[in-house]
Enzyme design. Sequence first.
Site, PDB file in Angstrom:
ATOM      1  N   LYS B  80      47.319  12.603-121.579  1.00 36.10           N
ATOM      2  CA  LYS B  80      47.864  11.259-121.364  1.00 36.10           C
ATOM      3  C   LYS B  80      49.348  11.334-120.999  1.00 36.10           C
ATOM      4  O   LYS B  80      50.065  12.201-121.482  1.00 36.10           O
ATOM      5  CB  LYS B  80      47.676  10.443-122.647  1.00 36.10           C
ATOM      6  CG  LYS B  80      48.260   9.038-122.608  1.00 36.10           C
ATOM      7  CD  LYS B  80      47.509   8.138-121.658  1.00 36.10           C
ATOM      8  CE  LYS B  80      48.307   6.856-121.343  1.00 36.10           C
ATOM      9  NZ  LYS B  80      47.808   6.217-120.100  1.00 36.10           N
ATOM     10  N   ASN B 104      42.981  -0.539-115.152  1.00 32.63           N
ATOM     11  CA  ASN B 104      43.611  -0.295-116.450  1.00 32.63           C
ATOM     12  C   ASN B 104      45.096  -0.551-116.355  1.00 32.63           C
ATOM     13  O   ASN B 104      45.725  -0.360-115.312  1.00 32.63           O
ATOM     14  CB  ASN B 104      43.315   1.130-116.933  1.00 32.63           C
ATOM     15  CG  ASN B 104      44.336   2.130-116.431  1.00 32.63           C
ATOM     16  OD1 ASN B 104      45.444   2.253-116.976  1.00 32.63           O
ATOM     17  ND2 ASN B 104      43.988   2.838-115.368  1.00 32.63           N
ATOM     18  N   ILE B 106      47.366   0.484-119.274  1.00 34.23           N
ATOM     19  CA  ILE B 106      47.658   0.966-120.626  1.00 34.23           C
ATOM     20  C   ILE B 106      49.167   0.866-120.891  1.00 34.23           C
ATOM     21  O   ILE B 106      49.589   0.625-122.015  1.00 34.23           O
ATOM     22  CB  ILE B 106      47.185   2.431-120.795  1.00 34.23           C
ATOM     23  CG1 ILE B 106      45.731   2.590-120.336  1.00 34.23           C
ATOM     24  CG2 ILE B 106      47.363   2.899-122.233  1.00 34.23           C
ATOM     25  CD1 ILE B 106      44.718   1.758-121.059  1.00 34.23           C
ATOM     26  N   GLY B 107      49.950   1.047-119.851  1.00 33.84           N
ATOM     27  CA  GLY B 107      51.395   0.952-120.037  1.00 33.84           C
ATOM     28  C   GLY B 107      51.988   2.177-120.708  1.00 33.84           C
ATOM     29  O   GLY B 107      52.976   2.083-121.436  1.00 33.84           O
ATOM     30  N   ASN B 134      51.002  15.617-118.635  1.00 31.38           N
ATOM     31  CA  ASN B 134      51.339  14.605-117.638  1.00 31.38           C
ATOM     32  C   ASN B 134      52.626  13.909-118.101  1.00 31.38           C
ATOM     33  O   ASN B 134      52.692  13.361-119.192  1.00 31.38           O
ATOM     34  CB  ASN B 134      50.171  13.621-117.532  1.00 31.38           C
ATOM     35  CG  ASN B 134      50.378  12.554-116.475  1.00 31.38           C
ATOM     36  OD1 ASN B 134      51.050  11.555-116.721  1.00 31.38           O
ATOM     37  ND2 ASN B 134      49.796  12.747-115.306  1.00 31.38           N
ATOM     38  N   ASN B 162      53.862  12.504-113.217  1.00 30.01           N
ATOM     39  CA  ASN B 162      53.370  11.202-112.785  1.00 30.01           C
ATOM     40  C   ASN B 162      54.574  10.437-112.252  1.00 30.01           C
ATOM     41  O   ASN B 162      55.370   9.931-113.033  1.00 30.01           O
ATOM     42  CB  ASN B 162      52.732  10.491-113.978  1.00 30.01           C
ATOM     43  CG  ASN B 162      52.375   9.054-113.662  1.00 30.01           C
ATOM     44  OD1 ASN B 162      52.502   8.606-112.524  1.00 30.01           O
ATOM     45  ND2 ASN B 162      51.926   8.333-114.668  1.00 30.01           N
ATOM     46  N   CYS B 165      56.020   5.719-111.457  1.00 27.75           N
ATOM     47  CA  CYS B 165      56.701   4.934-112.475  1.00 27.75           C
ATOM     48  C   CYS B 165      57.911   4.276-111.838  1.00 27.75           C
ATOM     49  O   CYS B 165      58.527   4.834-110.936  1.00 27.75           O
ATOM     50  CB  CYS B 165      57.195   5.820-113.614  1.00 27.75           C
ATOM     51  SG  CYS B 165      55.908   6.764-114.399  1.00 27.75           S
TER      52      CYS B 165
HETATM   53  C1  LIG Z   1      42.437   4.346-118.627  1.00 34.82           C
HETATM   54  C2  LIG Z   1      43.194   5.184-117.648  1.00 34.82           C
HETATM   55  C3  LIG Z   1      44.447   5.687-117.996  1.00 34.82           C
HETATM   56  C4  LIG Z   1      45.187   6.463-117.105  1.00 34.82           C
HETATM   57  N1  LIG Z   1      46.396   6.965-117.494  1.00 34.82           N
HETATM   58  C5  LIG Z   1      47.090   7.773-116.640  1.00 34.82           C
HETATM   59  C6  LIG Z   1      48.324   8.375-117.042  1.00 34.82           C
HETATM   60  O1  LIG Z   1      48.801   8.204-118.158  1.00 34.82           O
HETATM   61  N2  LIG Z   1      48.989   9.167-116.145  1.00 34.82           N
HETATM   62  C7  LIG Z   1      48.477   9.399-114.898  1.00 34.82           C
HETATM   63  O2  LIG Z   1      49.102  10.143-114.134  1.00 34.82           O
HETATM   64  N3  LIG Z   1      47.299   8.864-114.503  1.00 34.82           N
HETATM   65  C8  LIG Z   1      46.602   8.060-115.343  1.00 34.82           C
HETATM   66  N4  LIG Z   1      45.397   7.517-114.931  1.00 34.82           N
HETATM   67  C9  LIG Z   1      44.893   7.787-113.568  1.00 34.82           C
HETATM   68  C10 LIG Z   1      43.856   8.906-113.564  1.00 34.82           C
HETATM   69  O3  LIG Z   1      44.393  10.108-114.030  1.00 34.82           O
HETATM   70  C11 LIG Z   1      43.285   9.104-112.159  1.00 34.82           C
HETATM   71  O4  LIG Z   1      44.334   9.466-111.297  1.00 34.82           O
HETATM   72  C12 LIG Z   1      42.605   7.865-111.610  1.00 34.82           C
HETATM   73  O5  LIG Z   1      41.902   7.216-112.627  1.00 34.82           O
HETATM   74  C13 LIG Z   1      41.646   8.158-110.461  1.00 34.82           C
HETATM   75  O6  LIG Z   1      40.584   8.999-110.846  1.00 34.82           O
HETATM   76  P1  LIG Z   1      39.107   8.462-111.290  1.00 34.82           P
HETATM   77  O7  LIG Z   1      38.641   7.541-110.212  1.00 34.82           O
HETATM   78  O8  LIG Z   1      38.278   9.685-111.437  1.00 34.82           O
HETATM   79  O9  LIG Z   1      39.319   7.746-112.568  1.00 34.82           O
HETATM   80  C14 LIG Z   1      44.651   6.736-115.827  1.00 34.82           C
HETATM   81  C15 LIG Z   1      43.387   6.235-115.480  1.00 34.82           C
HETATM   82  C16 LIG Z   1      42.651   5.469-116.360  1.00 34.82           C
HETATM   83  C17 LIG Z   1      41.302   4.947-115.953  1.00 34.82           C
END
Ligand SMILES: Cc1cc2nc3c(=O)[nH]c(=O)nc-3n(C[C@H](O)[C@H](O)[C@H](O)COP(=O)(O)O)c2cc1C
Lengths: 286, 353
Positions: B80, B104, B106-107, B134, B162, B165
Amino acid sequence: MRPAAAELVDSREILPGQWLQAYHAPDLAVGSRAGQFVHVRTGDFSGMVLRRPFSLNTVDAATGTVTIHFRVFGRGTEWFTRLRPGDQIDLFGPLGRPFEVDPRSRHLLLVAGGLGIAGVRMLADEAIRAGRQVTLLFGAASAREVYPSTLLPDEVEYVVATDDGSLGHRGFVTALVPDYEAWADQAFACGPAPMLAALARLAAGRRGRLGVAKLGRKRGGGRTDPTGSPAARRKAFLQVSMEQNMGCAVGACLGCVVMTMSGTPQRVCREGPVFAAEEIAWEGGW
Amino acid sequence: MSRRRPLPAARPALAPATRILAPTRPAPAEIPAAEVDLTVDLGRGLVLPNPILVASGTFGYGVEYGEVVDVDRLGGICCKGTTLRARIGNPTPRVTETPGGMLNSIGLQNPGVDALIEKYAATWMTWRTPVLVNVAGESVHEYVEVVRRLDGVPGVAGIELNISCPNVGMGGLQFAIDAGAAGEVTAAVRRATDLPLLVKLSPNVADIRPIARAIADAGADALTAINTLSGIAVAPDRRRPLLGNVYGGLSGPAVKPVALRIVYEAAQVVKIPVIAIGGVTELADVLDFLAVGAVAVQVGTAIFADPTLPLRLVDELAIECSRRGMATYRDLIGSALPARTGRPSAKGVEYRP
Ligand SMILES: Cc1cc2nc3c(=O)[nH]c(=O)nc-3n(C[C@H](O)[C@H](O)[C@H](O)COP(=O)(O)O)c2cc1C
Ligand code: FES
């Protein structure tokens, strides 16, 4: 706790738009406690990517079946109603943490608003099996949404309130609570957030009204237990089962949190869904 | 547009001529699935055991699915998003389903980098699977400070930046949407650590190529793509947006075509490996992403429905290679890229001659 196939045994519309389904899932039937839930996968992953959380409504260890009770609300729940006995679905559970009944509690007050009945229904069975007395206060908009008494154990005292007065007391179910607050050793509730918040306010004032505060030592010697801990729930007069949209249901995505008095969000799927009412930030929370 | 030239012989058999010849040639000798080489060398000593990772934010810190998934068989875990100080995240609701996907917001709720190290690093150290932290921040300084604290911590195998931001110093514009800002934060972090450095691209940009180039030039070891697409949903009563934070990030099968396009474009302009993310739900998706130049994939949203999917993909990929007589899955990479591009990088940059 693994995703596992479960076979639909029985499916019935018990109220308009509300369904009760029984699945053969022996591991869940023996290993689950009241308050816990299952995360259920729909058959159409490419369209509906998320599982649906459902409270474990009842479990029957003898037959290895569990039931869920849900209202049709969107495509996912619609999909479940089209299943026929013999069909298999993927149930993941038991998840979350259960209600904690203080071993000394003899009188349990259960309060349910509408579909919230599914969140406390199993606790009635557990409590009666343990020789406790149970009163269930149930609130709904009108008579046609009242949970059938035939689906409750005979031992439960069942009191109904409807908003329009078409059955039982007229008004909100929360208005019935003061009549029982002296009788009840503990209370357990599930339903819409405003109902739970109102109950939390009632519970907070109860000690003062009953004079319990003057009796000196508090239960548990006044130690404060960490938010979300089983001990914090066990000591609470009121425990609530919270609802939130979910992603993973195992604590990984932080999608399902509720704000707590400690200022840290807690996960409904992991620390909850059951919380001590005083742990939740009802005002100014999320 | 220039006409496609025939594919070079080294490419997997896709050209029509090869297909006609195929029946007359002896079938490729089957290679036992267990012997197919699935390792991914990302440079700086980071070798993933296989090309199937789990995406940030969907697998927590690797411990939450412990009872359900054997984490030690994953190719890698992106934890995360982690910031310098603890964050409580956004108001609820934070997630909602959309057709073929989810939103999502989540913030970036997380305990902060120090608590993360204290809580999880010792556990990660015992795993065979590399854990990539991350990292998120609101200023170059914050990114650098988080990475400094992770540098040298046993159990931390690498960094995934990431950069989607808001940059407080740039009036809240995301680092990820500006080649200059993306390059600057990458370079600053590069100076702060020798850890393998992956930088995650945002799809919410007009042209990914200059941004991908700037990040590669600034010293990143690999790119990961894509992060979520910006979107909103409306509450059932239609009186307000549904999510507590109004905006959310779209993920799941719905975003796969966008992810394919970004990987396809990025893989053609950088010499560092690209790891694909976005809507992976089955082996065909993995093969598609490899075909457009990815060296590995991350599985995100699909884990919620099927936590066992990533490990199944590892097995299925090995079987696929075995069936096609491939000693390494790397032969699958880049088969759908235009002929004029050289083979995309499947290896960390410092190892290339
Ligand atoms: C609930 C949730 C939380 C996420 N939190 C982060 C995060 O903290 N940092 C980040 O770089 N990407 C975050 N992502 C993005 C995912 O890592 C990914 O790039 C994105 O969901 C696309 O892939 P998918 O279609 O397989 O989910 C989050 C995605 C979801 C669904
Ligand atoms: S639903 Fe993912 S943390 Fe609760």
